[in-house]
Design a protein around this motif. Structure first.
Motif, PDB file in Angstrom:
ATOM      1  N   PHE A 104       0.892  -1.189  -0.155  1.00 19.77           N
ATOM      2  CA  PHE A 104      -0.093   0.001   0.018  1.00 19.77           C
ATOM      3  C   PHE A 104       0.948   1.293  -0.114  1.00 19.77           C
ATOM      4  O   PHE A 104       0.415   2.333  -0.826  1.00 19.77           O
ATOM      5  N   LEU A 105       1.933   1.199   0.773  1.00 22.70           N
ATOM      6  CA  LEU A 105       2.802   2.371   0.913  1.00 22.70           C
ATOM      7  C   LEU A 105       3.451   2.775  -0.368  1.00 22.70           C
ATOM      8  O   LEU A 105       3.817   3.840  -0.833  1.00 22.70           O
ATOM      9  N   SER A 106       4.037   1.502  -1.138  1.00 21.63           N
ATOM     10  CA  SER A 106       4.489   1.796  -2.506  1.00 21.63           C
ATOM     11  C   SER A 106       3.681   2.413  -3.322  1.00 21.63           C
ATOM     12  O   SER A 106       4.222   3.072  -4.368  1.00 21.63           O
ATOM     13  N   PHE A 107       2.115   2.057  -3.368  1.00 24.29           N
ATOM     14  CA  PHE A 107       1.366   2.742  -4.102  1.00 24.29           C
ATOM     15  C   PHE A 107       1.158   3.972  -4.245  1.00 24.29           C
ATOM     16  O   PHE A 107       0.875   4.776  -5.171  1.00 24.29           O
ATOM     17  N   LEU A 108       1.084   4.575  -2.869  1.00 22.37           N
ATOM     18  CA  LEU A 108       0.875   6.154  -2.405  1.00 22.37           C
ATOM     19  C   LEU A 108       1.488   6.945  -3.650  1.00 22.37           C
ATOM     20  O   LEU A 108       0.996   7.930  -3.920  1.00 22.37           O
ATOM     21  N   PRO A 109       2.876   6.752  -3.862  1.00 25.16           N
ATOM     22  CA  PRO A 109       3.446   8.061  -4.563  1.00 25.16           C
ATOM     23  C   PRO A 109       2.687   7.975  -5.811  1.00 25.16           C
ATOM     24  O   PRO A 109       2.691   8.940  -6.656  1.00 25.16           O
ATOM     25  N   LYS A 110       2.533   6.769  -6.676  1.00 22.53           N
ATOM     26  CA  LYS A 110       1.875   6.510  -7.908  1.00 22.53           C
ATOM     27  C   LYS A 110       0.577   7.401  -7.740  1.00 22.53           C
ATOM     28  O   LYS A 110       0.099   8.216  -9.084  1.00 22.53           O
ATOM     29  N   LEU A 111      -0.069   7.144  -6.634  1.00 27.09           N
ATOM     30  CA  LEU A 111      -1.496   7.739  -6.751  1.00 27.09           C
ATOM     31  C   LEU A 111      -1.404   9.202  -6.599  1.00 27.09           C
ATOM     32  O   LEU A 111      -2.139   9.953  -7.332  1.00 27.09           O
ATOM     33  N   THR A 112      -0.375   9.679  -5.975  1.00 24.80           N
ATOM     34  CA  THR A 112      -0.090  11.076  -5.948  1.00 24.80           C
ATOM     35  C   THR A 112       0.020  11.753  -7.227  1.00 24.80           C
ATOM     36  O   THR A 112      -0.350  12.810  -7.715  1.00 24.80           O
ATOM     37  N   ILE A 113       0.839  10.839  -7.987  1.00 20.16           N
ATOM     38  CA  ILE A 113       1.458  11.632  -9.188  1.00 20.16           C
ATOM     39  C   ILE A 113       0.077  11.568 -10.322  1.00 20.16           C
ATOM     40  O   ILE A 113      -0.173  12.508 -10.996  1.00 20.16           O
ATOM     41  N   ILE A 114      -0.525  10.564 -10.165  1.00 20.32           N
ATOM     42  CA  ILE A 114      -2.017  10.533 -11.112  1.00 20.32           C
ATOM     43  C   ILE A 114      -2.876  11.547 -10.698  1.00 20.32           C
ATOM     44  O   ILE A 114      -3.596  12.247 -11.441  1.00 20.32           O
ATOM     45  N   GLU A 196      -7.245  19.132  -2.370  1.00 18.71           N
ATOM     46  CA  GLU A 196      -7.643  18.858  -0.977  1.00 18.71           C
ATOM     47  C   GLU A 196      -7.524  17.105  -0.827  1.00 18.71           C
ATOM     48  O   GLU A 196      -6.705  16.737   0.026  1.00 18.71           O
ATOM     49  N   SER A 197      -8.022  16.434  -1.868  1.00 16.13           N
ATOM     50  CA  SER A 197      -7.708  14.896  -1.828  1.00 16.13           C
ATOM     51  C   SER A 197      -6.188  14.712  -1.906  1.00 16.13           C
ATOM     52  O   SER A 197      -5.606  13.850  -1.090  1.00 16.13           O
ATOM     53  N   THR A 198      -5.626  15.562  -2.848  1.00 15.95           N
ATOM     54  CA  THR A 198      -4.154  15.207  -2.911  1.00 15.95           C
ATOM     55  C   THR A 198      -3.234  15.618  -1.597  1.00 15.95           C
ATOM     56  O   THR A 198      -2.359  14.772  -0.951  1.00 15.95           O
ATOM     57  N   GLN A 199      -3.555  16.674  -0.829  1.00 16.82           N
ATOM     58  CA  GLN A 199      -2.853  17.151   0.313  1.00 16.82           C
ATOM     59  C   GLN A 199      -3.478  16.008   1.497  1.00 16.82           C
ATOM     60  O   GLN A 199      -2.493  15.632   2.089  1.00 16.82           O
ATOM     61  N   GLU A 200      -4.515  15.341   1.532  1.00 15.05           N
ATOM     62  CA  GLU A 200      -4.844  14.668   2.635  1.00 15.05           C
ATOM     63  C   GLU A 200      -4.106  13.015   2.268  1.00 15.05           C
ATOM     64  O   GLU A 200      -3.587  12.598   3.218  1.00 15.05           O
ATOM     65  N   GLU A 201      -3.886  12.779   1.169  1.00 16.11           N
ATOM     66  CA  GLU A 201      -3.040  11.653   0.751  1.00 16.11           C
ATOM     67  C   GLU A 201      -1.607  11.755   1.144  1.00 16.11           C
ATOM     68  O   GLU A 201      -0.941  11.031   1.634  1.00 16.11           O
ATOM     69  N   GLU A 202      -1.131  12.961   0.916  1.00 20.19           N
ATOM     70  CA  GLU A 202       0.309  13.377   1.327  1.00 20.19           C
ATOM     71  C   GLU A 202       0.359  13.450   2.644  1.00 20.19           C
ATOM     72  O   GLU A 202       1.565  13.021   3.404  1.00 20.19           O
ATOM     73  N   ASP A 203      -0.497  13.734   3.477  1.00 17.69           N
ATOM     74  CA  ASP A 203      -0.492  14.113   5.023  1.00 17.69           C
ATOM     75  C   ASP A 203      -0.484  12.503   5.627  1.00 17.69           C
ATOM     76  O   ASP A 203      -0.034  12.155   6.372  1.00 17.69           O
ATOM     77  N   LYS A 204      -1.271  11.778   4.787  1.00 15.37           N
ATOM     78  CA  LYS A 204      -1.585  10.448   5.353  1.00 15.37           C
ATOM     79  C   LYS A 204      -0.330   9.643   5.216  1.00 15.37           C
ATOM     80  O   LYS A 204       0.028   8.868   6.077  1.00 15.37           O
ATOM     81  N   GLN A 205       0.422   9.757   4.075  1.00 16.80           N
ATOM     82  CA  GLN A 205       1.478   9.114   3.830  1.00 16.80           C
ATOM     83  C   GLN A 205       2.757   9.480   4.904  1.00 16.80           C
ATOM     84  O   GLN A 205       3.580   8.855   5.533  1.00 16.80           O
ATOM     85  N   GLU A 206       2.571  10.937   5.168  1.00 19.20           N
ATOM     86  CA  GLU A 206       3.672  11.406   6.136  1.00 19.20           C
ATOM     87  C   GLU A 206       3.362  10.866   7.651  1.00 19.20           C
ATOM     88  O   GLU A 206       4.379  10.440   8.210  1.00 19.20           O
ATOM     89  N   ASP A 207       2.237  10.892   7.809  1.00 23.23           N
ATOM     90  CA  ASP A 207       1.641  10.248   9.225  1.00 23.23           C
ATOM     91  C   ASP A 207       2.154   8.725   9.305  1.00 23.23           C
ATOM     92  O   ASP A 207       2.254   8.284  10.316  1.00 23.23           O
ATOM     93  N   GLU A 208       1.985   8.111   8.334  1.00 26.42           N
ATOM     94  CA  GLU A 208       2.512   6.490   8.248  1.00 26.42           C
ATOM     95  C   GLU A 208       3.828   6.561   8.374  1.00 26.42           C
ATOM     96  O   GLU A 208       4.416   5.463   8.928  1.00 26.42           O
TER      97      GLU A 208
END
Length: 328
Positions: A104-114, A196-208
């Motif tokens: 899941f963590l490895s997929f997060l950067p790809k989702l952010t780029i998309i 907002e969705s992109t920022q939430e994903e980045e914040d979630k990735q940073e928290d994890e």
């Protein structure tokens, strides 16, 4: 002198009765009598014969390991029993959710780029629509200036006056502007939601990423088997003030277990440990766990499985010392 006679002699020299030894070791009196007489046939098993003799020796002040080494020819060998190595620890590792978390963590950067690409495309589309709208507004008055006669004739042919035609053109232009404004507002809202969705994903990735330090056991010293002395392996418990031991039995087997504090005082003892039994040691900085039969029991420290440093097939009696790491 046989081992039973040695134990009886030591007991009498300590002015202890069989009841005193029974109170100290929790071993039934009939088993103590059988040990003194060398009648091992009534014992519940070969392993328990050795374990009971070891406890008897410690209760009357004898060196249990030396005594058993001297009289090993009289004792039933633990190697005569077949043990089945339990694989629960390995299964727990295989079933660990760490692999799913890593995927899941490895997929997060790809989702952010998309999401970023989608946002760029949306902004480009809005810009294109605004540009086309401006172009249409500029073309309309030019056409009316270049061809006034045609416009008048068309208006006249429809039965409308030039004033009506001009008013209709103005209404149409106003309607187009309103539509463009609504489209722009809608697109801006979509852009805000996307950001907002992109920022939430980045914040979630940073928290994890900012996880708490992992609690872990580090093997500092592996016990050595020599001269019949029980090997002691030393572990350091890091990143945790909690200290809780959980025991699990293996395929219906069990084991004698005792736990001593840093001063050597006995704080826990069980002749036959129960499956799932927990011992809370939170107040202790250092403990030594003595396992009488490692093939019959496994243990976890604060929920983390602990593998015996020496294979139970090679060494059935082992001691595990747990020392809490000093806080920096």
């Amino acid at each position: 002198m046989e081992i039973g006679a040695r134990l009886k002699e030591a007991r009498e020299s300590q002015n202890m009765t069989l009841e005193d030894v029974q109170q100290e070791t929790k071993i039934q009196t009939r088993y103590l009598q059988a040990i003194e007489k060398g009648n091992f046939s009534i014992m519940p098993g070969k392993f328990y014969t050795r374990a009971f003799i070891r406890q008897y020796a410690e209760a009357v002040g004898l060196d249990a390991e030396s005594l058993m080494e001297e009289h090993k020819s009289e004792l039933p060998s633990s190697s005569e029993e077949e043990y089945i190595q339990y694989t629960r620890l390995q299964r727990q590792k295989d079933e660990s959710p760490s692999g799913r978390n890593s995927a899941f963590l490895s997929f997060l950067p790809k989702l952010t780029i998309i999401l970023l690409i989608v946002g760029i495309l949306v902004v480009a589309l809005v810009f294109y629509q605004k540009t086309m709208g401006s172009s249409n507004d500029n073309d309309s008055p030019t056409q009316q200036t270049d061809e006034p006669v045609d416009t008048y004739e068309r208006s006249g042919s429809n039965g409308n006056s030039p004033e009506d035609s001009s008013k209709a053109s103005a209404d149409e232009s106003e309607s187009n502007q309103e539509e463009e404004k609504d489209s722009s507002n809608s697109q801006t809202k979509d852009d805000d939601e996307s950001n907002e969705s992109t920022q939430e994903e980045e914040d979630k990735q940073e928290d994890e990423t900012k996880e708490e330090p992992k609690k872990q056991l580090v093997l500092k010293e592996k016990g050595q088997t020599q001269n019949g002395v029980t090997p002691i392996s030393v572990y350091e418990l890091q990143n945790s003030e909690e200290l809780k031991v959980t025991f699990s039995t293996v395929n219906g087997s069990t084991s004698y277990v005792d736990i001593k504090d840093a001063s050597g005082n006995l704080i826990f003892m069980e002749n036959a440990i129960k499956d799932g039994q927990e011992v809370d040691l939170n107040g202790q900085k250092e403990v030594t766990i003595n396992i009488g039969r490692t093939p019959g029991v496994t243990l976890e420290i604060n929920g983390e499985p602990l593998e015996y440093p020496i294979s139970p097939d090679k060494q059935d009696v082992q001691k595990i010392r747990i020392i809490k790491a000093s806080a920096e």
